[in-house]
Design a protein around this motif. Structure first.
Motif, PDB file in Angstrom:
ATOM      1  N   TRP A   1       0.965  -7.519   8.495  1.00 56.85           N
ATOM      2  CA  TRP A   1      -0.246  -7.642   7.678  1.00 56.85           C
ATOM      3  C   TRP A   1      -0.691  -9.105   7.637  1.00 56.85           C
ATOM      4  O   TRP A   1      -1.874  -9.405   7.820  1.00 56.85           O
TER       5      TRP A   1
ATOM      6  N   ARG B   1       0.861  -1.185   0.000  1.00 54.95           N
ATOM      7  CA  ARG B   1       0.000   0.000   0.000  1.00 54.95           C
ATOM      8  C   ARG B   1       0.897   1.235   0.000  1.00 54.95           C
ATOM      9  O   ARG B   1       1.970   1.218   0.621  1.00 54.95           O
TER      10      ARG B   1
ATOM     11  N   CYS C   1     -10.948  -7.805  -0.446  1.00 55.64           N
ATOM     12  CA  CYS C   1     -11.680  -7.640   0.817  1.00 55.64           C
ATOM     13  C   CYS C   1     -11.888  -8.984   1.525  1.00 55.64           C
ATOM     14  O   CYS C   1     -12.533  -9.882   0.984  1.00 55.64           O
TER      15      CYS C   1
ATOM     16  N   HIS D   1      -3.125   0.089  -4.530  1.00 55.52           N
ATOM     17  CA  HIS D   1      -2.040  -0.855  -4.256  1.00 55.52           C
ATOM     18  C   HIS D   1      -0.731  -0.117  -4.545  1.00 55.52           C
ATOM     19  O   HIS D   1      -0.738   0.959  -5.149  1.00 55.52           O
TER      20      HIS D   1
ATOM     21  N   ARG E   1      -4.265 -10.389   8.844  1.00 55.99           N
ATOM     22  CA  ARG E   1      -5.129 -10.909   7.775  1.00 55.99           C
ATOM     23  C   ARG E   1      -5.613 -12.323   8.114  1.00 55.99           C
ATOM     24  O   ARG E   1      -6.743 -12.694   7.860  1.00 55.99           O
TER      25      ARG E   1
ATOM     26  N   ARG F   1      -4.887  -8.517  -1.487  1.00 56.39           N
ATOM     27  CA  ARG F   1      -5.501  -7.492  -0.646  1.00 56.39           C
ATOM     28  C   ARG F   1      -7.012  -7.465  -0.824  1.00 56.39           C
ATOM     29  O   ARG F   1      -7.675  -6.581  -0.271  1.00 56.39           O
TER      30      ARG F   1
ATOM     31  N   PHE G   1      -8.807  -6.798  -5.253  1.00 56.91           N
ATOM     32  CA  PHE G   1      -7.978  -7.672  -6.077  1.00 56.91           C
ATOM     33  C   PHE G   1      -6.847  -8.341  -5.308  1.00 56.91           C
ATOM     34  O   PHE G   1      -6.319  -7.784  -4.335  1.00 56.91           O
TER      35      PHE G   1
HETATM   36  C1  HEM Z   1     -20.232  -3.752   0.649  1.00 59.90           C
HETATM   37  C2  HEM Z   1     -19.294  -3.954   1.524  1.00 59.90           C
HETATM   38  C3  HEM Z   1     -17.807  -3.906   1.270  1.00 59.90           C
HETATM   39  C4  HEM Z   1     -17.116  -3.478   0.158  1.00 59.90           C
HETATM   40  C5  HEM Z   1     -17.680  -2.939  -1.150  1.00 59.90           C
HETATM   41  C6  HEM Z   1     -15.710  -3.644   0.454  1.00 59.90           C
HETATM   42  C7  HEM Z   1     -14.688  -3.330  -0.433  1.00 59.90           C
HETATM   43  C8  HEM Z   1     -13.344  -3.460  -0.141  1.00 59.90           C
HETATM   44  C9  HEM Z   1     -12.274  -3.108  -1.037  1.00 59.90           C
HETATM   45  C10 HEM Z   1     -12.455  -2.556  -2.455  1.00 59.90           C
HETATM   46  C11 HEM Z   1     -11.117  -3.345  -0.401  1.00 59.90           C
HETATM   47  C12 HEM Z   1      -9.708  -3.123  -0.964  1.00 59.90           C
HETATM   48  C13 HEM Z   1      -9.270  -4.330  -1.765  1.00 59.90           C
HETATM   49  C14 HEM Z   1      -7.966  -4.117  -2.481  1.00 59.90           C
HETATM   50  O1  HEM Z   1      -7.050  -3.529  -1.912  1.00 59.90           O
HETATM   51  O2  HEM Z   1      -7.861  -4.493  -3.654  1.00 59.90           O
HETATM   52  C15 HEM Z   1     -11.429  -3.846   0.916  1.00 59.90           C
HETATM   53  C16 HEM Z   1     -10.499  -4.175   1.864  1.00 59.90           C
HETATM   54  C17 HEM Z   1     -10.817  -4.544   3.143  1.00 59.90           C
HETATM   55  N1  HEM Z   1     -12.083  -4.811   3.638  1.00 59.90           N
HETATM   56 FE1  HEM Z   1     -13.804  -4.606   2.652  1.00 59.90          FE
HETATM   57  N2  HEM Z   1     -15.570  -4.144   1.712  1.00 59.90           N
HETATM   58  C18 HEM Z   1     -16.830  -4.334   2.248  1.00 59.90           C
HETATM   59  C19 HEM Z   1     -17.136  -4.846   3.482  1.00 59.90           C
HETATM   60  C20 HEM Z   1     -16.223  -5.261   4.420  1.00 59.90           C
HETATM   61  C21 HEM Z   1     -16.537  -5.874   5.677  1.00 59.90           C
HETATM   62  C22 HEM Z   1     -17.948  -6.197   6.165  1.00 59.90           C
HETATM   63  C23 HEM Z   1     -15.354  -6.083   6.328  1.00 59.90           C
HETATM   64  C24 HEM Z   1     -15.075  -6.736   7.656  1.00 59.90           C
HETATM   65  C25 HEM Z   1     -15.919  -7.186   8.473  1.00 59.90           C
HETATM   66  C26 HEM Z   1     -14.302  -5.587   5.476  1.00 59.90           C
HETATM   67  C27 HEM Z   1     -12.966  -5.573   5.810  1.00 59.90           C
HETATM   68  C28 HEM Z   1     -11.958  -5.184   4.953  1.00 59.90           C
HETATM   69  C29 HEM Z   1     -10.554  -5.151   5.328  1.00 59.90           C
HETATM   70  C30 HEM Z   1      -9.973  -5.499   6.699  1.00 59.90           C
HETATM   71  C31 HEM Z   1      -9.844  -4.754   4.189  1.00 59.90           C
HETATM   72  C32 HEM Z   1      -8.333  -4.557   4.040  1.00 59.90           C
HETATM   73  C33 HEM Z   1      -7.717  -5.798   3.429  1.00 59.90           C
HETATM   74  C34 HEM Z   1      -6.221  -5.667   3.212  1.00 59.90           C
HETATM   75  O3  HEM Z   1      -5.713  -4.560   3.085  1.00 59.90           O
HETATM   76  O4  HEM Z   1      -5.564  -6.711   3.155  1.00 59.90           O
HETATM   77  N3  HEM Z   1     -14.862  -5.107   4.320  1.00 59.90           N
HETATM   78  N4  HEM Z   1     -12.808  -3.909   1.047  1.00 59.90           N
END
Ligand code: HEM
Length: 525
Positions: A140, A116, A451, A385, A144, A449, A446
């Motif tokens: 991370w 990131r 979601c 990213h 994760r 990383r 994607f």
């Molecule tokens: C409609 C609901 C949601 C959408 C549209 C969404 C979308 C996303 C997106 C686009 C990312 C970034 C992915 C990437 O870097 O390519 C992400 C990361 C993340 N999301 Fe979600 N999310 C949703 C709900 C949730 C929920 C309910 C949780 C946990 C309970 C959550 C936890 C996380 C976490 C912890 C990350 C960071 C992952 C990382 O950096 O490794 N998200 N999400």
């Protein structure tokens, strides 16, 4: 000769150097030097992907739009193609405009595309340790793993009763007080996440267990706002003495850090106490604590605290945005609402409320949800990213440390993939789950990383959408003459976006639907 150098000539020279090594170390050393400089030449000669022409030194700095940049990036996609390169001072930015490019790079080469971009102000404010902000490193991985264990396919059905319960409370609340639907949606979505993460039941909209994290999330948005903090451009400023004029950002960062600490540790310590008393509910924190079996060092504990708090950070605004887009679609497309309601009546009947296990039998409702995700993704540019090393894609150089932005908006509005992309048309998927998944996958990100809460989020969204459709009718408000006021398609800007006008009336669908809600809630509260 130039072509040879550009197409791997440097390594050819290195091979020759090896071959002649026996014939004399001096010759070999000279050839190795030539090989080195040739490799540098190769690097500078290979062109970056196309992009708008910039100015000397500042390059594209003034062309990068502040508001709703996905529109400008999408227009550039028409001119420059699927991968667009921008440069601001010495920083490189790469915009990926097609699902294929994002798949090739962010999924296919995820070992080098999973960092990131850093933010000094976010680090100073204590947000750098939250999973979405972390570099692709061991901390991370540790966080994760904790989150992934609680949100994998096998665990998801355990959360259905919580998601359905909160969806039903939300539907009743919207019917009783439609004017407060925004704050109610926020509270009920937070209630789902707090219960699943900490086993904590939210008392109401003023419960500090959610209001403190909400305030910390507002701070997070401010601390990560691009262009606001000089220290993000000149990191050395973080070492200024605090008394110095212009260093007030240090005090702000400290305030943010303290609140963030409280927001993350309070619910964790509450749950830990319950576990020690043996009165905990099954939840993410309790199950992680049981896995450590009392052998947890300080680092493990901190990782658990931050991993747990990333659920609210990642899940709250994204879920809210999706639900508000759904309500907007229903006010603008009443025939879609009627068709989805008819499907629910036919499959579920009118003698019970829908549950998440009805999902496989409700293909049109599933299409409505996929279309909501596609029509206005909650994060139109995903999360950025960062690229760990130089890479070459389709003959173009993507330089190390580039910020790589998936233009999800463009991917879900590419007219060659989704004709008439601005229209809300669930029929476009032809009832095919494969087609729906293609759109839905894009909005959850994607590679490594992507979601981790995607399946869990889909459960919450389905529960809320199906319950609202079964029990309520979403209508536009009317003016003095009774004419409908159709809210404009205007959204806020930022990483997570919201409709600017969440204006609608919510009426009970039928006396019977209202009774079902009341019966259920009187039994469960
Ligand atoms: C409609 C609901 C949601 C959408 C549209 C969404 C979308 C996303 C997106 C686009 C990312 C970034 C992915 C990437 O870097 O390519 C992400 C990361 C993340 N999301 Fe979600 N999310 C949703 C709900 C949730 C929920 C309910 C949780 C946990 C309970 C959550 C936890 C996380 C976490 C912890 C990350 C960071 C992952 C990382 O950096 O490794 N998200 N999400």
């Amino acid at each position: 000769m130039v072509d040879v150098l550009a197409a791997g000539g440097a390594s050819a020279l290195a091979v020759v150097a090896l071959q002649v090594f026996q014939s004399g170390p001096l010759v070999a050393a000279l050839l190795a030097l030539v090989a080195y400089f040739a490799s540098q030449a190769t690097r500078t000669r290979r062109a970056y992907p196309p992009g708008p022409r910039g100015w000397p030194i500042i390059r594209n700095l003034l062309q990068i739009p502040q508001d709703n940049p996905w529109f400008a990036y999408s227009a550039w996609a028409d001119t420059y193609g699927d991968v667009v390169h921008l440069e601001a001072l010495s920083d490189h930015m790469v915009i990926l405009n097609t699902a294929q490019a994002a798949k090739d790079l962010l999924d296919g080469r995820s070992a080098i595309y999973s960092d990131r971009p850093g933010s000094v102000m976010a680090d100073l404010s204590g947000f750098g340790i939250e999973m979405p902000m972390l570099s692709y490193n061991d901390e991370w991985r540790r966080q994760r793993k904790i989150v992934a264990q609680s949100f994998n396919s096998a665990m998801i059905p355990r959360y259905y009763p919580i998601q359905e319960h909160e969806a039903r409370r939300l539907a009743r609340g919207m019917l009783e007080r439609p004017e407060t639907l925004v704050s109610q949606t926020k509270t009920r979505i937070a209630a789902i996440i707090m219960r699943v993460t900490y086993g904590y039941t939210v008392k109401g909209e003023d419960d500090p267990m959610i209001t403190v994290p909400f305030a910390a999330m507002d701070n997070f948005s401010y601390a990560t706002e691009p262009g606001v903090w000089m220290v993000d451009f000149i990191p050395q400023l973080q070492y200024l003495p605090r008394w110095m004029p212009g260093a007030s950002f240090l005090a702000t960062a400290e305030r943010f850090r303290e609140l963030e600490h409280k927001a993350s540790w309070s619910p964790y310590l509450w749950c830990k106490q319950k576990v020690q008393e043996g009165s905990e509910e099954a939840c993410l924190v309790a199950s992680a604590l049981s896995q450590f079996e009392g052998k947890m060092d300080d680092e493990d504990e901190a990782a658990l605290v931050w991993a747990a708090s990333s659920g609210l950070g990642g899940g709250l605004d994204t879920n809210m945005s999706t639900i508000f887009t759904f309500l907007l679609a229903m006010t603008r497309y009443p025939h879609v609402q009627a068709k989805a309601q008819a499907e629910i009546d036919e499959v579920v009947g009118t003698e019970r409320l829908p549950s998440i296990t009805d999902r496989p039998s409700l293909p049109y409702v599933r299409s409505v949800i996929a279309e909501v995700f596609r029509w206005y993704p909650a994060t139109p540019l995903g999360l950025p990213h960062a690229l760990r090393q130089d890479d070459v894609y389709k003959e173009h150089l993507l330089p190390k440390s580039s910020i790589v932005i998936p233009n999800v908006w463009r991917m879900t509005h590419d007219p060659s993939v989704y004709p008439a992309p601005d229209e809300f048309r669930p029929e476009r998927f032809g009832g095919s789950d494969g087609e729906m998944k293609k759109a839905t996958d894009l909005v959850f990100g994607f590679g490594r990383r992507a979601c981790p809460g995607a399946q869990f989020a889909e459960g919450s969204i389905f529960a809320i959408v199906a319950t609202i459709l079964a029990t309520c009718t979403v209508l536009p408000k009317t003016d003095g003459q009774g004419a409908p006021i159709i809210p404009a398609m205007e959204y806020t800007s930022g990483i997570i976006v919201f409709p600017k006008h969440i204006v609608c009336d919510i009426k009970p669908r039928s006396q019977r639907a209202q009774e079902l809600l009341e019966d259920y809630l009187s039994r469960s509260e």
